[in-house]
Motif scaffolding. Structure first.
Motif, mmCIF file in Angstrom:
data_model
loop_
_atom_site.group_PDB
_atom_site.id
_atom_site.type_symbol
_atom_site.label_atom_id
_atom_site.label_comp_id
_atom_site.label_asym_id
_atom_site.label_seq_id
_atom_site.Cartn_x
_atom_site.Cartn_y
_atom_site.Cartn_z
ATOM 1 N N ILE A 1 0.858 -1.188 0.000
ATOM 2 C CA ILE A 1 0.000 0.000 0.000
ATOM 3 C C ILE A 1 0.894 1.239 0.000
ATOM 4 N N THR A 2 0.603 2.191 -0.893
ATOM 5 C CA THR A 2 1.457 3.386 -0.916
ATOM 6 C C THR A 2 0.660 4.671 -0.750
ATOM 7 N N SER A 3 -0.631 4.587 -0.401
ATOM 8 C CA SER A 3 -1.355 5.850 -0.176
ATOM 9 C C SER A 3 -1.995 5.845 1.201
ATOM 10 N N ALA A 4 -2.131 7.073 1.752
ATOM 11 C CA ALA A 4 -2.727 7.205 3.081
ATOM 12 C C ALA A 4 -4.163 6.675 3.058
ATOM 13 N N LYS A 5 -4.874 6.982 1.982
ATOM 14 C CA LYS A 5 -6.291 6.593 1.943
ATOM 15 C C LYS A 5 -6.440 5.066 2.045
ATOM 16 N N VAL A 6 -5.678 4.346 1.218
ATOM 17 C CA VAL A 6 -5.824 2.885 1.239
ATOM 18 C C VAL A 6 -5.366 2.339 2.598
ATOM 19 N N ALA A 7 -4.258 2.889 3.118
ATOM 20 C CA ALA A 7 -3.753 2.393 4.407
ATOM 21 C C ALA A 7 -4.816 2.587 5.501
ATOM 22 N N LEU A 8 -5.427 3.758 5.519
ATOM 23 C CA LEU A 8 -6.417 4.027 6.574
ATOM 24 C C LEU A 8 -7.695 3.227 6.326
ATOM 25 N N ASP A 9 -8.107 3.110 5.033
ATOM 26 C CA ASP A 9 -9.317 2.327 4.711
ATOM 27 C C ASP A 9 -9.173 0.885 5.188
ATOM 28 N N LEU A 10 -7.987 0.321 4.956
ATOM 29 C CA LEU A 10 -7.824 -1.102 5.279
ATOM 30 C C LEU A 10 -7.297 -1.311 6.702
ATOM 31 N N LEU A 11 -6.125 -0.749 6.985
ATOM 32 C CA LEU A 11 -5.463 -1.115 8.247
ATOM 33 C C LEU A 11 -6.119 -0.469 9.470
ATOM 34 N N ASP A 12 -6.720 0.708 9.288
ATOM 35 C CA ASP A 12 -7.407 1.345 10.417
ATOM 36 C C ASP A 12 -8.895 0.993 10.423
ATOM 37 N N ALA A 13 -9.590 1.333 9.322
ATOM 38 C CA ALA A 13 -11.051 1.159 9.324
ATOM 39 C C ALA A 13 -11.432 -0.327 9.397
ATOM 40 N N ARG A 14 -10.608 -1.209 8.835
ATOM 41 C CA ARG A 14 -10.927 -2.651 8.911
ATOM 42 C C ARG A 14 -9.914 -3.363 9.816
ATOM 43 N N ALA A 15 -9.542 -2.652 10.883
ATOM 44 C CA ALA A 15 -8.472 -3.175 11.753
ATOM 45 C C ALA A 15 -8.809 -4.556 12.320
ATOM 46 N N SER A 16 -10.104 -4.866 12.465
ATOM 47 C CA SER A 16 -10.439 -6.156 13.087
ATOM 48 C C SER A 16 -9.951 -7.326 12.238
ATOM 49 N N ILE A 17 -9.784 -7.113 10.917
ATOM 50 C CA ILE A 17 -9.274 -8.232 10.111
ATOM 51 C C ILE A 17 -7.872 -7.981 9.544
ATOM 52 N N TYR A 18 -7.352 -6.766 9.711
ATOM 53 C CA TYR A 18 -6.035 -6.451 9.116
ATOM 54 C C TYR A 18 -4.922 -6.302 10.162
ATOM 55 N N SER A 19 -5.128 -6.796 11.376
ATOM 56 C CA SER A 19 -4.108 -6.574 12.406
ATOM 57 C C SER A 19 -3.321 -7.842 12.741
ATOM 58 N N VAL B 1 -3.813 -10.099 6.746
ATOM 59 C CA VAL B 1 -5.282 -10.056 6.761
ATOM 60 C C VAL B 1 -5.772 -11.466 7.118
ATOM 61 N N ILE B 2 -6.699 -11.536 8.073
ATOM 62 C CA ILE B 2 -7.034 -12.871 8.608
ATOM 63 C C ILE B 2 -8.241 -13.515 7.920
ATOM 64 N N GLN B 3 -8.879 -12.794 6.988
ATOM 65 C CA GLN B 3 -9.917 -13.435 6.170
ATOM 66 C C GLN B 3 -9.927 -12.782 4.790
ATOM 67 N N ASP B 4 -10.502 -13.476 3.803
ATOM 68 C CA ASP B 4 -10.602 -12.871 2.468
ATOM 69 C C ASP B 4 -11.315 -11.535 2.582
ATOM 70 N N ASP B 5 -10.857 -10.547 1.805
ATOM 71 C CA ASP B 5 -11.509 -9.242 1.836
ATOM 72 C C ASP B 5 -11.581 -8.724 0.402
ATOM 73 N N ILE B 6 -12.485 -7.758 0.199
ATOM 74 C CA ILE B 6 -12.602 -7.147 -1.134
ATOM 75 C C ILE B 6 -12.408 -5.652 -0.961
ATOM 76 N N TYR B 7 -11.566 -5.062 -1.830
ATOM 77 C CA TYR B 7 -11.358 -3.616 -1.756
ATOM 78 C C TYR B 7 -11.289 -3.071 -3.175
ATOM 79 N N ASN B 8 -12.154 -2.118 -3.474
ATOM 80 C CA ASN B 8 -12.208 -1.506 -4.814
ATOM 81 C C ASN B 8 -12.240 -2.551 -5.928
#
Ligand code: HEM
Length: 483
Positions: free
Chosen positions: A53-71, A349-356
């Motif tokens: 990931i190289t943008s703030a938006k994607v990092a925050l969308d995935l690692l912060d907003a979906r932290a329950s599966i991306y941590s 990521v601990i389960q399959d996910d879909i992004y964009n």
């Protein structure tokens, strides 16, 4: 499952992108690739998928907003299996029942209130640091590691570094451990794709990975078990010695001594403070020295602020911090300009996910390129310029602390302590010294930016640059440090 993976450089049959993997300063190469493939990319190495990931938006969308599966943390044969480091804070999966316990202990032990209690530790380490850096500026890497590592050791275990510091066992251990974890999580070890290789006997000529894992295991184990044993012994003779370790060691008053699980939790969390606290803070201060020695106007303005708030009769302390917005801006800009952990630590990521419209498959490693985020010209115009004023005024740019300390449930628990240690070092260096570039034999200033190199690894740092510390007044220097 029919959705595509995010784009990425073309792959080869079986080995994927193995042949393109950069070996140095990967964050720069990945940032270049993203110009072509976009802010979310896939790298496939053997059978493992890594999402970059190289943008703030994607990092925050995935690692912060979906932290329950991306941590999560990616499980590897080398680090977890062969080097046996799966229980350490840095390697532990977020699904492990110990994870919330470790986090609770670390957050409670390093939050704002706890850091206030550590003020005497910080002040003692600061004085040692100022005395040493004044006479050994060329040795800044080691002096800085001793400062930040010394703080971490004292807070974690109540350990005082012994003289001569170069001989201190724990300091040497930190210095030797710098690249241990990154060297084990390299994706090119074939044992990751073909786990049966682990059954090769250790003497087998092609089993180099076994020998690497064994050597690194020794270091990783020593960093946890040795200080743990030291701290237990220390408490037998001096039960009043205060530290993170002693605060937990005697258990709760009503329950008596620690259970085996509690003792293990304590060993790994204290070890995390020791391991996490050393090179990171040191890197930030080294970058500060580099930048401030080459930006004389910024330096003059910061010093004017310090003199106005503190005067010339004492060292700067933590209570002065709120009155120094310009220095705060310098330190934000320092972390933005050269984030100490430019690629953070890999999440999973601990389960399959879909992004964009892309599939992010369960188990993928996810790397947020923090360096690329803090050099994104849309968020930080003229990103290569060192300009603290971007954080001042009515419309300051975004605080890089939102990125440089990582994301989601893994965000750095040491951020407050780091901020305090960096502030004290930077403010007092400015209060006591003119920080100047080194001189060549003809007496001309040497530009340290020319040909400057950076360490590749989990923690980067500017290497082998030179600067001079000229005491503003020799008398006040001695009086203030010793007084
Ligand atoms: C300027 C200084 C520092 C920076 C830039 C920094 C940065 C980071 C980053 C990027 C991560 C990874 C977060 C993620 O996975 O998303 C991290 C994790 C961590 N840091 Fe720091 N750190 C600093 C100082 C410290 C200090 C002083 C300590 C302890 C005394 C510390 C302890 C830790 C620990 C224990 C973790 C692991 C957290 C986990 O896996 O859940 N750090 N840090």
């Amino acid at each position: 499952k029919s959705l595509p993976l995010p784009p990425g450089p073309p792959k080869r049959f079986l080995t994927g992108n193995l042949h393109q993997l950069p070996t140095v300063k990967q964050w720069l190469v990945y940032a270049e690739w993203s110009k072509r493939y976009g802010p979310i990319m896939t790298l496939q190495i053997l059978n493992r998928v890594t999402i970059l990931i190289t943008s703030a938006k994607v990092a925050l969308d995935l690692l912060d907003a979906r932290a329950s599966i991306y941590s999560g943390r990616p499980w590897t044969w080398m680090l977890h299996g062969l080097a046996g480091n799966g229980s350490s804070m840095f390697s532990l999966s977020s699904q492990d029942p110990r994870f919330p316990r470790y986090r609770r202990m670390l957050v409670a032990g390093m939050n704002k209130r706890a850091v206030r209690r550590y003020q005497p530790v910080l002040e003692a380490a600061l004085k040692e640091f100022l005395k040493t850096i004044a006479v050994r500026p060329d040795d800044y890497e080691s002096v800085l590691t001793t400062y930040s590592g010394g703080i971490a050791l004292k807070i974690a275990y109540g350990y005082d570094i012994t003289e001569p510091v170069e001989e201190d066992y724990f300091v040497k251990l930190i210095e030797g451990a710098e690249d241990t974890i990154p060297s084990l999580v390299q994706p090119f070890f074939f044992v990751e794709a073909f786990p049966f290789l682990r059954f090769l006997p250790k003497w087998f000529p092609l089993a180099t990975f076994h020998r690497i894992a064994a050597a690194k295991k020794k270091i990783l184990d020593a960093m946890v078990y040795v200080p743990n044993e030291w701290a237990k012994k220390k408490l037998e003779t001096d039960p009043s010695a205060a530290s993170f370790f002693s605060g937990h060691y005697f258990g709760k008053e009503d329950s008596g001594s620690l259970s085996k699980a509690e003792a293990d939790d304590l060993m790994w969390t204290a070890g995390a403070i020791y391991t996490g606290g050393a090179h990171t803070t040191a890197s930030a201060i080294a970058t500060f020295l580099l930048l401030i020695s080459t930006h004389t106007e910024v330096q003059a303005r910061a010093r004017e602020e310090i003199d106005r708030v503190v005067g010339r009769g004492r060292l700067v302390n933590s209570d002065d911090r709120a009155a120094m917005p310009y220095l705060a801006a310098i330190l934000k800009e320092t972390l933005r300009w050269a984030p100490p952990a430019p690629q953070g630590i890999r999440h999973a990521v601990i389960q399959d996910d879909i992004y964009n419209g892309y599939l992010i498959p369960k188990g993928s490693a996810v790397i947020a390129n923090i360096w690329a985020i803090t050099h994104d010209a849309e968020m930080y115009p003229k990103p290569f310029e060192f300009d603290p004023s971007r954080f001042l005024g009515d419309t300051p740019q975004r605080d890089p602390a939102d990125f440089v300390f990582g994301f989601g449930r893994r965000v750095c628990p040491g951020a407050t302590l780091a901020g305090e240690s960096v502030f004290l070092a930077a403010a007092n260096l400015l209060a006591l010294f003119d920080i100047k570039t080194a001189l060549d034999p003809a007496g001309r200033g040497i530009d340290p930016m020319e040909g400057l190199d950076w360490r590749t690894g989990l923690i980067t740092t500017p290497l082998n640059f030179r600067f001079r510390l000229v005491p503003r007044s020799a008398d006040t220097l001695a009086a203030m440090i010793d007084g």
